[in-house]
Design a protein around this motif. Structure first.
Motif, PDB file in Angstrom:
ATOM      1  N   LEU A   1     -23.643 -34.471 -80.496  1.00 38.97           N
ATOM      2  CA  LEU A   1     -23.134 -33.757 -79.422  1.00 38.97           C
ATOM      3  C   LEU A   1     -22.626 -32.255 -79.747  1.00 38.97           C
ATOM      4  CD1 LEU A   1     -22.563 -34.203 -76.143  1.00 38.97           C
ATOM      5  CD2 LEU A   1     -20.213 -34.465 -76.917  1.00 38.97           C
ATOM      6  N   ASP A   2     -23.314 -31.376 -79.115  1.00 37.86           N
ATOM      7  CA  ASP A   2     -22.838 -29.888 -79.412  1.00 37.86           C
ATOM      8  C   ASP A   2     -23.606 -28.814 -78.437  1.00 37.86           C
ATOM      9  OD1 ASP A   2     -21.553 -27.660 -80.676  1.00 37.86           O
ATOM     10  OD2 ASP A   2     -21.869 -28.525 -82.357  1.00 37.86           O
ATOM     11  N   ALA A   3     -23.193 -27.670 -78.586  1.00 39.73           N
ATOM     12  CA  ALA A   3     -23.758 -26.516 -77.757  1.00 39.73           C
ATOM     13  C   ALA A   3     -25.212 -26.599 -77.739  1.00 39.73           C
ATOM     14  CB  ALA A   3     -23.246 -25.383 -77.777  1.00 39.73           C
ATOM     15  N   HIS A   4     -25.669 -27.016 -79.097  1.00 45.04           N
ATOM     16  CA  HIS A   4     -27.354 -27.061 -79.311  1.00 45.04           C
ATOM     17  C   HIS A   4     -27.387 -28.071 -80.465  1.00 45.04           C
ATOM     18  CE1 HIS A   4     -27.865 -23.298 -76.924  1.00 45.04           C
ATOM     19  NE2 HIS A   4     -26.920 -22.794 -77.647  1.00 45.04           N
ATOM     20  N   VAL A   5     -28.175 -29.060 -80.192  1.00 44.14           N
ATOM     21  CA  VAL A   5     -28.415 -30.090 -81.244  1.00 44.14           C
ATOM     22  C   VAL A   5     -30.027 -29.921 -81.187  1.00 44.14           C
ATOM     23  CG1 VAL A   5     -26.595 -31.088 -80.850  1.00 44.14           C
ATOM     24  CG2 VAL A   5     -28.462 -32.127 -79.577  1.00 44.14           C
ATOM     25  N   PRO A   6     -30.563 -30.416 -82.470  1.00 45.97           N
ATOM     26  CA  PRO A   6     -32.103 -30.572 -82.421  1.00 45.97           C
ATOM     27  C   PRO A   6     -32.509 -31.636 -81.476  1.00 45.97           C
ATOM     28  CG  PRO A   6     -31.182 -30.794 -84.678  1.00 45.97           C
ATOM     29  CD  PRO A   6     -29.974 -30.895 -83.642  1.00 45.97           C
ATOM     30  N   GLY A   7     -33.883 -31.783 -80.664  1.00 49.53           N
ATOM     31  CA  GLY A   7     -34.214 -32.424 -80.056  1.00 49.53           C
ATOM     32  C   GLY A   7     -34.389 -34.077 -80.548  1.00 49.53           C
ATOM     33  N   GLY A   8     -34.166 -34.964 -79.638  1.00 50.39           N
ATOM     34  CA  GLY A   8     -34.341 -36.330 -79.788  1.00 50.39           C
ATOM     35  C   GLY A   8     -33.948 -37.224 -78.800  1.00 50.39           C
ATOM     36  N   ALA A   9     -33.807 -38.332 -79.237  1.00 50.16           N
ATOM     37  CA  ALA A   9     -33.614 -39.404 -78.112  1.00 50.16           C
ATOM     38  C   ALA A   9     -32.056 -39.907 -78.183  1.00 50.16           C
ATOM     39  CB  ALA A   9     -34.677 -40.695 -78.273  1.00 50.16           C
ATOM     40  N   VAL A  10     -31.808 -40.533 -76.990  1.00 55.12           N
ATOM     41  CA  VAL A  10     -30.498 -41.231 -76.842  1.00 55.12           C
ATOM     42  C   VAL A  10     -30.387 -42.238 -75.802  1.00 55.12           C
ATOM     43  CG1 VAL A  10     -29.871 -39.461 -75.217  1.00 55.12           C
ATOM     44  CG2 VAL A  10     -28.158 -40.496 -76.652  1.00 55.12           C
ATOM     45  N   PRO A  11     -29.884 -43.534 -76.237  1.00 57.06           N
ATOM     46  CA  PRO A  11     -29.891 -44.701 -75.342  1.00 57.06           C
ATOM     47  C   PRO A  11     -29.046 -44.047 -74.254  1.00 57.06           C
ATOM     48  CG  PRO A  11     -29.313 -45.303 -77.596  1.00 57.06           C
ATOM     49  CD  PRO A  11     -29.484 -43.860 -77.538  1.00 57.06           C
ATOM     50  N   ARG A  12     -29.494 -44.609 -73.110  1.00 57.51           N
ATOM     51  CA  ARG A  12     -28.754 -44.313 -71.721  1.00 57.51           C
ATOM     52  C   ARG A  12     -27.419 -44.715 -71.797  1.00 57.51           C
ATOM     53  NH1 ARG A  12     -34.111 -45.150 -70.227  1.00 57.51           N
ATOM     54  NH2 ARG A  12     -34.919 -43.840 -68.453  1.00 57.51           N
ATOM     55  N   ALA A  13     -26.935 -45.897 -72.332  1.00 60.90           N
ATOM     56  CA  ALA A  13     -25.697 -46.482 -72.465  1.00 60.90           C
ATOM     57  C   ALA A  13     -24.810 -45.515 -73.306  1.00 60.90           C
ATOM     58  CB  ALA A  13     -25.737 -47.925 -72.977  1.00 60.90           C
ATOM     59  N   ASP A  14     -25.386 -44.803 -74.413  1.00 63.41           N
ATOM     60  CA  ASP A  14     -24.466 -44.103 -75.171  1.00 63.41           C
ATOM     61  C   ASP A  14     -24.442 -42.723 -74.158  1.00 63.41           C
ATOM     62  OD1 ASP A  14     -23.993 -45.331 -77.383  1.00 63.41           O
ATOM     63  OD2 ASP A  14     -26.049 -44.761 -78.160  1.00 63.41           O
ATOM     64  N   VAL A  15     -25.301 -42.285 -73.398  1.00 65.85           N
ATOM     65  CA  VAL A  15     -25.077 -41.156 -72.639  1.00 65.85           C
ATOM     66  C   VAL A  15     -23.931 -41.685 -71.661  1.00 65.85           C
ATOM     67  CG1 VAL A  15     -25.982 -39.784 -70.666  1.00 65.85           C
ATOM     68  CG2 VAL A  15     -27.593 -40.339 -72.466  1.00 65.85           C
ATOM     69  N   ALA A  16     -23.672 -42.613 -70.979  1.00 64.91           N
ATOM     70  CA  ALA A  16     -22.659 -42.972 -70.338  1.00 64.91           C
ATOM     71  C   ALA A  16     -21.176 -43.021 -70.895  1.00 64.91           C
ATOM     72  CB  ALA A  16     -23.001 -44.487 -69.583  1.00 64.91           C
ATOM     73  N   ALA A  17     -21.480 -43.395 -72.148  1.00 66.02           N
ATOM     74  CA  ALA A  17     -20.258 -43.566 -73.031  1.00 66.02           C
ATOM     75  C   ALA A  17     -19.658 -42.010 -73.065  1.00 66.02           C
ATOM     76  CB  ALA A  17     -20.417 -43.991 -74.365  1.00 66.02           C
ATOM     77  N   VAL A  18     -20.489 -41.045 -73.214  1.00 66.35           N
ATOM     78  CA  VAL A  18     -20.225 -39.641 -73.561  1.00 66.35           C
ATOM     79  C   VAL A  18     -19.848 -39.009 -72.152  1.00 66.35           C
ATOM     80  CG1 VAL A  18     -21.179 -37.420 -73.981  1.00 66.35           C
ATOM     81  CG2 VAL A  18     -21.669 -39.271 -75.554  1.00 66.35           C
ATOM     82  N   LEU A  19     -20.371 -39.525 -71.197  1.00 65.07           N
ATOM     83  CA  LEU A  19     -19.761 -38.912 -69.784  1.00 65.07           C
ATOM     84  C   LEU A  19     -18.378 -39.461 -69.615  1.00 65.07           C
ATOM     85  CD1 LEU A  19     -23.268 -39.389 -67.792  1.00 65.07           C
ATOM     86  CD2 LEU A  19     -22.192 -37.611 -68.546  1.00 65.07           C
ATOM     87  N   ALA A  20     -18.280 -40.730 -69.724  1.00 65.31           N
ATOM     88  CA  ALA A  20     -16.770 -41.024 -69.750  1.00 65.31           C
ATOM     89  C   ALA A  20     -15.887 -40.624 -70.515  1.00 65.31           C
ATOM     90  CB  ALA A  20     -16.864 -42.767 -69.939  1.00 65.31           C
ATOM     91  N   ALA A  21     -16.100 -40.320 -71.837  1.00 68.25           N
ATOM     92  CA  ALA A  21     -15.337 -39.753 -72.338  1.00 68.25           C
ATOM     93  C   ALA A  21     -15.036 -38.084 -72.008  1.00 68.25           C
ATOM     94  CB  ALA A  21     -15.754 -39.682 -74.023  1.00 68.25           C
ATOM     95  N   VAL A  22     -16.129 -37.427 -71.440  1.00 65.29           N
ATOM     96  CA  VAL A  22     -16.002 -36.226 -71.208  1.00 65.29           C
ATOM     97  C   VAL A  22     -14.925 -36.041 -70.045  1.00 65.29           C
ATOM     98  CG1 VAL A  22     -17.298 -34.411 -70.014  1.00 65.29           C
ATOM     99  CG2 VAL A  22     -17.993 -35.217 -72.057  1.00 65.29           C
TER     100      VAL A  22
END
Length: 221
Positions: free
Chosen positions: A168-189
């Motif tokens: 997680l950063d202002a710019h990171v190389p392209g790639g995939a991410v599980p939806r559940a991990d996206v949700a975890a980041v949103l909750a933390a944000v």
């Protein structure tokens, strides 16, 4: 915290409702259909039936009144055409922001997409290019508003099991991410107010979610 989630029956949104409920928050899932009420209730969310393609700003303001934050996690979904990419991924995101302003809800977290503000590569499918344009427009609209916004741009979404670790950063190389991990980041944000004003790209990685979120707001040594 009481957090209203647009697109509450989507996969990321349902993971987010569960993550927030597990933290002791009160997720409020905005869903388009009565048929989705039971599902989001089972996730621990309070369901509110609201179709953002048919609602007006007052409807939205009433739906999110009393919330501490709103999250736009809606999307036109697979199989939809360019017109719905615009009406959902752009127009509905802006409508949620307008409703939040009317309701006095300052915190807004937008789920966008990596590549949203870059020219699509040659040969990009026309509908996907429309999706990226809609996301870029939603970001531009939000950044122009007097709200405490954070924009999260995930990479390619998967239904893989969550790892609990991300990049997680202002710019990171392209790639995939599980939806559940996206949700975890949103909750933390949502629990990290210093992320307001940041645009963050997100893919799978090796840093635990809470540490990754903390790192983007801590000054470098």
């Amino acid at each position: 915290m009481r957090i209203a989630i647009a697109g509450g029956h989507g996969k990321v949104a349902r993971h987010l409702s569960r993550a927030l409920a597990a933290r002791g928050d009160v997720p409020v899932a905005l869903v388009r259909q009565l048929a989705h009420v039971q599902d989001v209730g089972d996730d621990g969310a309070e369901p509110v039936v609201l179709d953002l393609e048919r609602a007006n700003a007052r409807d939205v303001a009433e739906a999110v009144a009393g919330a501490d934050a709103v999250v736009f996690a809606a999307g036109a979904g697979p199989g939809s055409g360019a017109d719905r990419k615009d009406s959902v991924d752009r127009a509905a995101a802006a409508l949620l922001a307008e409703g939040a302003e009317q309701a006095g809800v300052r915190r807004y977290v937008l789920v966008s997409s990596m590549g949203a503000t870059s020219a699509p590569p040659d040969g990009t499918d026309g509908v996907f290019a429309a999706y990226l344009r809609a996301k870029a427009a939603s970001e531009e609209d939000l950044r122009a508003r007097d709200l405490d916004w954070t924009i999260v741009r995930p990479g390619r979404l998967t239904d893989d099991e969550p790892t609990g670790t991300v990049r997680l950063d202002a710019h990171v190389p392209g790639g995939a991410v599980p939806r559940a991990d996206v949700a975890a980041v949103l909750a933390a944000v949502l629990h990290a107010p210093l992320t307001a004003g940041l645009v963050l790209e997100l893919t799978e990685g090796v840093v635990p979610v809470d540490a990754a979120v903390a790192a983007v707001v801590e000054p470098a040594d």
